[in-house]
Design a protein around this motif. Structure first.
Motif, PDB file in Angstrom:
ATOM      1  N   VAL A 242      36.320  44.694  54.199  1.00 23.70           N
ATOM      2  CA  VAL A 242      36.167  43.260  53.951  1.00 23.70           C
ATOM      3  C   VAL A 242      37.536  42.594  53.894  1.00 23.70           C
ATOM      4  O   VAL A 242      37.744  41.517  54.479  1.00 23.70           O
ATOM      5  N   CYS A 243      38.468  43.207  53.202  1.00 24.89           N
ATOM      6  CA  CYS A 243      39.820  42.651  53.102  1.00 24.89           C
ATOM      7  C   CYS A 243      40.458  42.502  54.470  1.00 24.89           C
ATOM      8  O   CYS A 243      40.987  41.433  54.819  1.00 24.89           O
ATOM      9  N   ARG A 244      40.423  43.563  55.264  1.00 25.91           N
ATOM     10  CA  ARG A 244      41.074  43.521  56.578  1.00 25.91           C
ATOM     11  C   ARG A 244      40.419  42.489  57.493  1.00 25.91           C
ATOM     12  O   ARG A 244      41.115  41.784  58.240  1.00 25.91           O
ATOM     13  N   ALA A 245      39.081  42.396  57.453  1.00 27.81           N
ATOM     14  CA  ALA A 245      38.374  41.437  58.308  1.00 27.81           C
ATOM     15  C   ALA A 245      38.731  39.994  57.955  1.00 27.81           C
ATOM     16  O   ALA A 245      38.616  39.098  58.788  1.00 27.81           O
ATOM     17  N   ASN A 246      39.200  39.793  56.708  1.00 25.75           N
ATOM     18  CA  ASN A 246      39.503  38.439  56.248  1.00 25.75           C
ATOM     19  C   ASN A 246      40.995  38.202  56.043  1.00 25.75           C
ATOM     20  O   ASN A 246      41.395  37.346  55.259  1.00 25.75           O
ATOM     21  N   GLY A 247      41.796  38.972  56.788  1.00 25.91           N
ATOM     22  CA  GLY A 247      43.218  38.671  56.873  1.00 25.91           C
ATOM     23  C   GLY A 247      44.097  39.273  55.803  1.00 25.91           C
ATOM     24  O   GLY A 247      45.295  38.988  55.763  1.00 25.91           O
ATOM     25  N   VAL A 248      43.553  40.107  54.924  1.00 20.02           N
ATOM     26  CA  VAL A 248      44.379  40.785  53.918  1.00 20.02           C
ATOM     27  C   VAL A 248      44.608  42.209  54.405  1.00 20.02           C
ATOM     28  O   VAL A 248      43.703  43.050  54.365  1.00 20.02           O
ATOM     29  N   THR A 249      45.800  42.489  54.917  1.00 22.91           N
ATOM     30  CA  THR A 249      46.064  43.774  55.566  1.00 22.91           C
ATOM     31  C   THR A 249      47.060  44.659  54.819  1.00 22.91           C
ATOM     32  O   THR A 249      47.189  45.839  55.138  1.00 22.91           O
ATOM     33  N   ALA A 252      49.118  47.510  49.779  1.00 23.45           N
ATOM     34  CA  ALA A 252      49.304  47.262  48.347  1.00 23.45           C
ATOM     35  C   ALA A 252      48.305  46.220  47.845  1.00 23.45           C
ATOM     36  O   ALA A 252      47.699  46.382  46.776  1.00 23.45           O
ATOM     37  N   ASP A 253      48.131  45.126  48.619  1.00 23.34           N
ATOM     38  CA  ASP A 253      47.173  44.092  48.219  1.00 23.34           C
ATOM     39  C   ASP A 253      45.748  44.636  48.205  1.00 23.34           C
ATOM     40  O   ASP A 253      44.978  44.355  47.277  1.00 23.34           O
ATOM     41  N   ILE A 254      45.405  45.403  49.222  1.00 27.18           N
ATOM     42  CA  ILE A 254      44.053  45.972  49.282  1.00 27.18           C
ATOM     43  C   ILE A 254      43.818  46.907  48.103  1.00 27.18           C
ATOM     44  O   ILE A 254      42.756  46.888  47.470  1.00 27.18           O
ATOM     45  N   GLY A 255      44.823  47.702  47.784  1.00 30.22           N
ATOM     46  CA  GLY A 255      44.699  48.620  46.653  1.00 30.22           C
ATOM     47  C   GLY A 255      44.483  47.870  45.345  1.00 30.22           C
ATOM     48  O   GLY A 255      43.666  48.289  44.506  1.00 30.22           O
ATOM     49  N   THR A 256      45.203  46.762  45.174  1.00 26.34           N
ATOM     50  CA  THR A 256      45.051  45.957  43.960  1.00 26.34           C
ATOM     51  C   THR A 256      43.649  45.348  43.884  1.00 26.34           C
ATOM     52  O   THR A 256      43.014  45.331  42.820  1.00 26.34           O
ATOM     53  N   ILE A 257      43.166  44.834  45.024  1.00 24.88           N
ATOM     54  CA  ILE A 257      41.836  44.234  45.055  1.00 24.88           C
ATOM     55  C   ILE A 257      40.773  45.276  44.732  1.00 24.88           C
ATOM     56  O   ILE A 257      39.846  45.021  43.960  1.00 24.88           O
ATOM     57  N   ILE A 258      40.909  46.472  45.313  1.00 28.08           N
ATOM     58  CA  ILE A 258      39.949  47.547  45.026  1.00 28.08           C
ATOM     59  C   ILE A 258      39.944  47.872  43.535  1.00 28.08           C
ATOM     60  O   ILE A 258      38.881  47.983  42.904  1.00 28.08           O
ATOM     61  N   ASP A 264      32.436  44.533  43.097  1.00 27.64           N
ATOM     62  CA  ASP A 264      31.714  43.270  43.238  1.00 27.64           C
ATOM     63  C   ASP A 264      32.338  42.481  44.388  1.00 27.64           C
ATOM     64  O   ASP A 264      33.485  42.076  44.313  1.00 27.64           O
ATOM     65  N   LEU A 265      31.560  42.245  45.458  1.00 28.74           N
ATOM     66  CA  LEU A 265      32.097  41.569  46.628  1.00 28.74           C
ATOM     67  C   LEU A 265      32.455  40.113  46.351  1.00 28.74           C
ATOM     68  O   LEU A 265      33.265  39.521  47.072  1.00 28.74           O
ATOM     69  N   ARG A 266      31.855  39.518  45.329  1.00 29.44           N
ATOM     70  CA  ARG A 266      32.256  38.153  44.976  1.00 29.44           C
ATOM     71  C   ARG A 266      33.688  38.136  44.455  1.00 29.44           C
ATOM     72  O   ARG A 266      34.463  37.222  44.759  1.00 29.44           O
ATOM     73  N   ARG A 267      34.049  39.120  43.664  1.00 27.18           N
ATOM     74  CA  ARG A 267      35.427  39.226  43.171  1.00 27.18           C
ATOM     75  C   ARG A 267      36.386  39.519  44.324  1.00 27.18           C
ATOM     76  O   ARG A 267      37.512  39.010  44.356  1.00 27.18           O
ATOM     77  N   VAL A 268      35.927  40.314  45.283  1.00 26.89           N
ATOM     78  CA  VAL A 268      36.751  40.628  46.449  1.00 26.89           C
ATOM     79  C   VAL A 268      37.037  39.362  47.242  1.00 26.89           C
ATOM     80  O   VAL A 268      38.184  39.109  47.644  1.00 26.89           O
ATOM     81  N   LYS A 269      36.007  38.556  47.465  1.00 23.14           N
ATOM     82  CA  LYS A 269      36.182  37.311  48.220  1.00 23.14           C
ATOM     83  C   LYS A 269      37.177  36.393  47.514  1.00 23.14           C
ATOM     84  O   LYS A 269      38.072  35.821  48.151  1.00 23.14           O
ATOM     85  N   ARG A 270      37.028  36.265  46.226  1.00 24.57           N
ATOM     86  CA  ARG A 270      37.936  35.396  45.462  1.00 24.57           C
ATOM     87  C   ARG A 270      39.372  35.894  45.535  1.00 24.57           C
ATOM     88  O   ARG A 270      40.315  35.105  45.699  1.00 24.57           O
ATOM     89  N   ALA A 271      39.522  37.211  45.442  1.00 31.31           N
ATOM     90  CA  ALA A 271      40.869  37.789  45.483  1.00 31.31           C
ATOM     91  C   ALA A 271      41.506  37.597  46.859  1.00 31.31           C
ATOM     92  O   ALA A 271      42.699  37.302  46.966  1.00 31.31           O
ATOM     93  N   CYS A 272      40.721  37.763  47.914  1.00 36.30           N
ATOM     94  CA  CYS A 272      41.256  37.570  49.268  1.00 36.30           C
ATOM     95  C   CYS A 272      41.730  36.137  49.469  1.00 36.30           C
ATOM     96  O   CYS A 272      42.820  35.902  50.030  1.00 36.30           O
ATOM     97  N   LYS A 276      45.586  34.922  50.328  1.00 35.96           N
ATOM     98  CA  LYS A 276      45.857  34.165  51.561  1.00 35.96           C
ATOM     99  C   LYS A 276      46.501  32.818  51.273  1.00 35.96           C
ATOM    100  O   LYS A 276      47.199  32.252  52.121  1.00 35.96           O
ATOM    101  N   LYS A 277      46.258  32.293  50.065  1.00 33.49           N
ATOM    102  CA  LYS A 277      46.857  31.019  49.684  1.00 33.49           C
ATOM    103  C   LYS A 277      48.228  31.211  49.021  1.00 33.49           C
ATOM    104  O   LYS A 277      48.801  30.268  48.492  1.00 33.49           O
ATOM    105  N   GLY A 278      48.684  32.467  49.009  1.00 37.32           N
ATOM    106  CA  GLY A 278      50.016  32.725  48.481  1.00 37.32           C
ATOM    107  C   GLY A 278      50.055  33.072  47.015  1.00 37.32           C
ATOM    108  O   GLY A 278      51.137  33.191  46.432  1.00 37.32           O
ATOM    109  N   GLY A 279      48.892  33.268  46.403  1.00 41.01           N
ATOM    110  CA  GLY A 279      48.840  33.596  44.986  1.00 41.01           C
ATOM    111  C   GLY A 279      48.829  35.101  44.761  1.00 41.01           C
ATOM    112  O   GLY A 279      49.005  35.896  45.690  1.00 41.01           O
ATOM    113  N   ARG A 280      48.595  35.474  43.520  1.00 40.92           N
ATOM    114  CA  ARG A 280      48.511  36.891  43.157  1.00 40.92           C
ATOM    115  C   ARG A 280      47.148  37.150  42.539  1.00 40.92           C
ATOM    116  O   ARG A 280      46.586  36.297  41.865  1.00 40.92           O
ATOM    117  N   VAL A 281      46.634  38.345  42.783  1.00 37.57           N
ATOM    118  CA  VAL A 281      45.318  38.703  42.262  1.00 37.57           C
ATOM    119  C   VAL A 281      45.385  38.845  40.761  1.00 37.57           C
ATOM    120  O   VAL A 281      46.313  39.429  40.222  1.00 37.57           O
TER     121      VAL A 281
END
Length: 281
Positions: A242-249, A252-258, A264-272, A276-281
């Motif tokens: 999900v992360c890669r399909a939505n531009g988070v490659t 380190a970021d993917i590991g943090t999101i996991i 919960d995919l809703r949390r994943v979407k919010r984190a992505c 992408k907006k330049g923030g931190r998870v």
């Protein structure tokens, strides 16, 4: 609202009309006039307000975001279940953890298959509300007594090819409304697929009702084949895809999101979106 957005919404509306079976049914389903719907489809947009455009967008599933849905294991299994229920006119109950992608899978399946009706249930629904929501999804008029309305629902579902009714978040329905599942099954057995979908609380509620011999629960349990189909929990591989399909490659970021997702995919979407907006998870 830009012209490009309106073009996208109009295209979505065309697909929505095809899914509903006619422009008239689509208009009734959305609670708008046939004339307004016709204007949108015929590029006669001068008198259509932005509020109407937003309403049509919301009701046809166009959200205007660039989010990419990924076919996770749970997504694919939900699609297989819906296809089986539709083609074989089966009654089934599906459970899955919150955020596993149940509702998104149902929405996408519904958008792509005619005579498929998705109701996202709420606690405040009473019998009349439930019937009105189902009639609206079917594109039918809502006049008449409860008995007449139920007759109209059954007759409509008997006239379309391989209908499927999905009651999403069914655990929120009161007993009085849930009993309509029995009524629909009794009158449409072998003619219409019926799917109850919810969190694991639905299974606990129904099995407890069976154990304490509560009215209607034995009948519901029997009609779903005395079985609850469980969707897989979202795993690390699903989240990474999900992360890669939505531009988070970034690994380190993917590991943090996991780590922070709680599956919960809703949390994943919010984190992505945050990353992408330049923030931190």
């Amino acid at each position: 609202m830009t012209k490009d957005e309106k073009v996208q919404i109009a295209e979505r509306l065309k697909s929505f009309c095809a899914q509903k079976g006619s422009q008239n049914k689509a208009a009734k389903s959305m609670g708008i006039s046939s004339a307004t719907l016709s204007k949108v489809l015929n590029n006669d947009w001068d008198t259509i307000s932005d509020d109407m455009w937003r309403s049509i967008a919301a009701q046809t599933g166009h959200d205007g975001t660039a989010w990419v849905t990924v076919a996770t294991r749970g997504f694919e299994r939900m699609g297989f279940i819906l296809e089986s229920a539709k083609n074989e006119s089966l009654a089934m109950a599906v459970t899955g953890e919150a955020g596993c992608g149940k509702t998104e899978a149902i929405k996408q399946y519904t958008a792509q298959h005619p005579a498929t009706y998705h109701l996202c249930c709420s606690e405040y629904w009473n019998r009349r509300t439930f019937i009105a929501k189902l009639l609206r999804a079917l594109g039918k008029d809502m006049a008449g007594t409860v008995s007449e309305q139920m007759d109209a629902i059954v007759e409509e579902l008997q006239t379309v090819e391989k209908p499927l009714v999905v009651l999403d978040e069914a655990d929120k329905l009161s007993d009085q409304v849930l009993y309509f599942f029995i009524s629909l099954y009794n009158q449409l057995e072998g003619q219409c697929g019926l799917v109850l979908c919810a969190t694991n609380f639905l299974e606990k509620r129904i099995t407890r009702g069976v154990r304490f011999n509560r009215r209607g629960y034995q009948e519901i349990y029997s009609r779903i084949g005395r079985k609850f189909v469980k969707l897989q929990v979202v795993n690390d591989e699903d989240i990474a895809a999900v992360c890669r399909a939505n531009g988070v490659t970034s690994a380190a970021d993917i590991g943090t999101i996991i780590k922070d997702s709680d599956n919960d995919l809703r949390r994943v979407k919010r984190a992505c979106w945050t990353i992408k907006k330049g923030g931190r998870v």
